[in-house]
Write an enzyme that holds these catalytic residues in place. Structure first.
Site, PDB file in Angstrom:
ATOM      1  N   LYS A 283      11.951   0.288  23.719  1.00  0.00           N
ATOM      2  CA  LYS A 283      11.655  -0.985  23.118  1.00  0.00           C
ATOM      3  C   LYS A 283      13.044  -2.063  23.378  1.00  0.00           C
ATOM      4  O   LYS A 283      14.120  -1.645  23.420  1.00  0.00           O
ATOM      5  CB  LYS A 283      11.667  -0.805  21.710  1.00  0.00           C
ATOM      6  N   GLU A 290      12.659 -13.742  16.239  1.00  0.00           N
ATOM      7  CA  GLU A 290      11.879 -13.271  15.066  1.00  0.00           C
ATOM      8  C   GLU A 290      12.636 -13.498  13.629  1.00  0.00           C
ATOM      9  O   GLU A 290      12.290 -14.202  12.694  1.00  0.00           O
ATOM     10  CB  GLU A 290      11.705 -11.755  14.918  1.00  0.00           C
TER      11      GLU A 290
END
Ligand code: ARG
Length: 463
Positions: A283, A290
Site C-alpha cells: 500500500k 484524506e
C-alpha cells in the site's frame, strides 16, 4: 493571590471557579499584541497629560521587560493570572511598582481583548494570504507545465468533455484567488481600533483614540463604543473565510484521492507525501489528501461554535465572548497547516499521461464538439444534439467510436451528415478549438495563466 478587581469582594474566588473563569491558558498566545496595545495606550496617556511623560516611559520600559521575560520563559502564567490582560498588568505592578497601576486609566478589558484579537487576526491574515499566494504560484507553474496535456473532464463523475490539465489548475487558481480577496476584504473592514471604547460607553478622560489607532497601525478608531466591545463580526468573517477556503482544499484533496486510486491512476504523489499500511506491504496511501479532506470538518465546527456563541447575546460585553478564542486559534492553525501541506503535495505530484491517455477514448468525450460542428454547418443545435445522441447509440450498438461509423450509417441517422461533414474530431482538435473566453484550449489557458500572474504581481501588500 487577590485579584486586581477585588475591591468590592469579601471572599476569594473558589478554586474551581478560578479555573473555569480563566482564559490565560489560551489567550496568552496574544501576549505580544496585549503589550503592543498597552504601550500605544500609555504613550497616548502621556501625550495627553493623563499620566506624566516619565510615568509613561517607566511603564513602557516595564512592559518591554515583561515581553522579554515571557518570551524567554522566565514568566510562566497560571490560573491566578486569570487572563492575559490581568496577567500582564499584575506582573507589571510586581515588576515596576505602583506606577503600573496608572496603565489601566481610560480603558477596560472589554476593549483590550478586542484590540488584542484584531491585532492578532490581522497578523494571521497576512500569514494566511502569504501561504495562499505560495499555493497560487505553485498552481501557475503546474498549469504552465500541463497547459497542453489533455485529460478527462467530468460532470456527475461521468466522462464529459476533454480538457487540459492546465485548465483544471487554473480553475482552482480562481477559487484560491477569491479566498485571498475575501481575506483582504475582511482585513480592510476589521482594520479599526477599539482601544479607548472602555467598558462600553467611552470615558470622561481627555483621551485621543485616533492617536492609539495610528500607533497600532489601524486605519482609524472604531466609531461607536458599544459596538466596539460587543462586535465579533471580524472573527465570524475570518472563520467563514477559513471554512470556504478549507472546503476548496477538501474538494481538490478529494480529487487527489480518486486520481491516486488504482482505477484512475492519473497521478503519482511523491512517496514523502504518502503513508504505508501496517499490514498490507504493497500500500501507498494518499493520507495527506484524506487528512486535508477531514480537516475541513474541524474548521466548520470552529465556525459554527463561534456563530452559536454570538447568537442572541445582548449588548454589550458578555462573558460568553471569552469563548471566541480557542476555536479561532484552532481554525488558524488548521488552515495554515493545510494550505502548506497542500501546496507541497501539489509540487510533489506528477500526472501519468499514459494512464490518462487510456481513458480519453472512452465515454464519447468529443460528442459536444461534433454537435457544435454540425451547428456551425447550419443545423439547429437542438437537432445536432439529437443527431449526435443517435450516433452515440449506433456506436454503442456496434461497439465502435464515432470515426468508425460508415457514410451509410451516418446518412441513415440524418441525411445531412456524412463522414466528411464530421471533419477533424480528434480529441486534440476538439480541445484546441475551445478558445472561447475562459475555455480549455491551451492558448486560452495560457491567457488565464498570464492574467493570473499579473494579478499576483499587482497585488498590494496588506498594511
Ligand atoms: N478574558 C476576557 C475575554 O477574553 C477579557 C474580558 C473580560 N471582561 C470582563 N468584563 N470580564 O473575553
Amino acid at each position: 493571590m487577590a485579584s486586581l478587581w477585588g475591591g468590592r469582594f469579601e471572599k476569594e474566588m473558589d478554586d474551581i471557579v478560578k479555573k473555569f473563569n480563566a482564559s490565560i491558558g489560551f489567550d496568552q498566545r496574544m501576549y505580544n499584541e496585549d503589550i503592543d496595545g498597552s504601550i500605544a495606550h500609555v504613550t497616548m496617556l502621556g501625550e495627553q497629560g493623563i499620566v506624566t511623560k516619565e510615568e509613561a516611559d517607566q511603564i513602557i520600559a516595564g512592559l518591554e521587560t515583561l515581553r522579554e521575560k515571557i518570551a524567554s520563559g522566565e514568566i510562566v502564567f497560571n490560573v491566578d493570572d486569570e487572563d492575559i490582560h490581568m496577567g500582564i498588568e499584575s506582573r507589571l505592578i510586581a515588576e515596576i511598582g505602583d506606577v503600573a497601576k496608572k496603565l489601566h486609566t481610560a480603558r477596560s478589558r472589554n476593549d483590550q481583548c478586542q484590540v488584542d484579537g484584531r491585532l492578532y487576526i490581522k497578523k494571521e491574515i497576512r500569514e494566511v494570504v502569504h501561504r495562499l499566494l505560495y499555493l497560487e504560484s505553485v498552481i501557475l507553474e503546474k498549469a504552465e507545465k500541463y497547459a497542453d496535456s489533455i485529460t478527462v473532464g467530468f460532470t456527475h463523475i461521468q466522462h464529459a468533455q476533454p480538457i487540459t490539465i492546465g485548465f483544471i489548475f487554473m480553475a482552482y487558481f480562481q477559487m484560491f484567488k477569491r479566498d485571498i480577496e475575501r481575506l483582504m476584504d475582511t482585513y480592510d473592514r476589521m482594520n479599526l481600533c477599539p482601544l479607548g471604547a472602555c467598558a462600553m460607553a467611552g470615558t470622561t478622560l481627555p483621551t485621543n483614540r485616533h492617536r492609539t489607532a495610528e500607533l497600532l497601525g489601524f486605519a482609524a478608531p472604531t466609531e461607536n463604543a458599544m459596538d466596539s466591545v460587543s462586535d465579533r463580526d471580524y472573527s465570524l468573517e475570518f472563520l467563514s473565510n477559513a471554512a470556504i477556503s478549507m472546503m476548496h482544499l477538501s474538494r481538490w484533496a478529494e480529487e487527489f484521492v480518486w486520481w491516486n486510486s488504482q482505477e484512475f491512476g492519473f497521478i503519482d504523489i511523491d512517496d514523502s507525501y504518502c503513508t504505508g499500511s501496517s499490514i498490507m506491504p504493497q500500500k501507498k496511501n494518499p493520507d495527506m489528501a484524506e487528512l486535508l479532506r477531514g480537516k475541513v470538518g474541524r474548521v466548520y465546527g470552529d465556525m459554527i461554535q463561534m456563530f452559536t456563541v454570538m447568537k442572541g447575546t445582548p449588548m454589550t460585553y458578555n462573558k460568553d465572548f471569552q469563548e471566541d478564542k480557542e476555536s479561532l486559534f484552532d481554525a488558524i492553525d488548521t488552515w495554515k497547516a493545510s494550505i502548506q501541506i497542500f501546496a507541497h503535495m501539489l509540487e510533489k505530484t506528477e500526472f501519468r499521461m499514459d494512464r490518462i491517455e487510456e481513458q480519453l477514448s472512452k465515454g464519447f468525450l468529443n460528442a459536444t464538439d461534433i454537435a457544435e460542428h454540425f451547428a456551425k454547418q447550419g443545423i439547429p443545435f437542438r437537432e445536432a444534439h439529437s443527431i449526435v445522441g443517435r450516433m452515440v447509440k449506433a456506436c454503442e450498438n456496434k461497439g465502435c467510436d464515432f470515426e468508425d461509423l460508415t457514410d451509410e450509417e451516418l446518412q441513415s441517422i440524418d441525411p445531412r451528415v456524412n463522414k466528411e461533414a464530421l471533419g477533424d474530431i480528434s480529441i486534440k482538435a476538439c480541445v484546441d478549438a475551445r478558445v472561447s473566453y475562459g475555455g480549455t484550449a491551451p492558448s486560452e489557458v495560457r491567457r488565464q495563466i498570464k492574467a493570473g500572474s499579473q494579478w499576483l504581481e499587482n497585488l498590494e501588500e496588506l498594511k
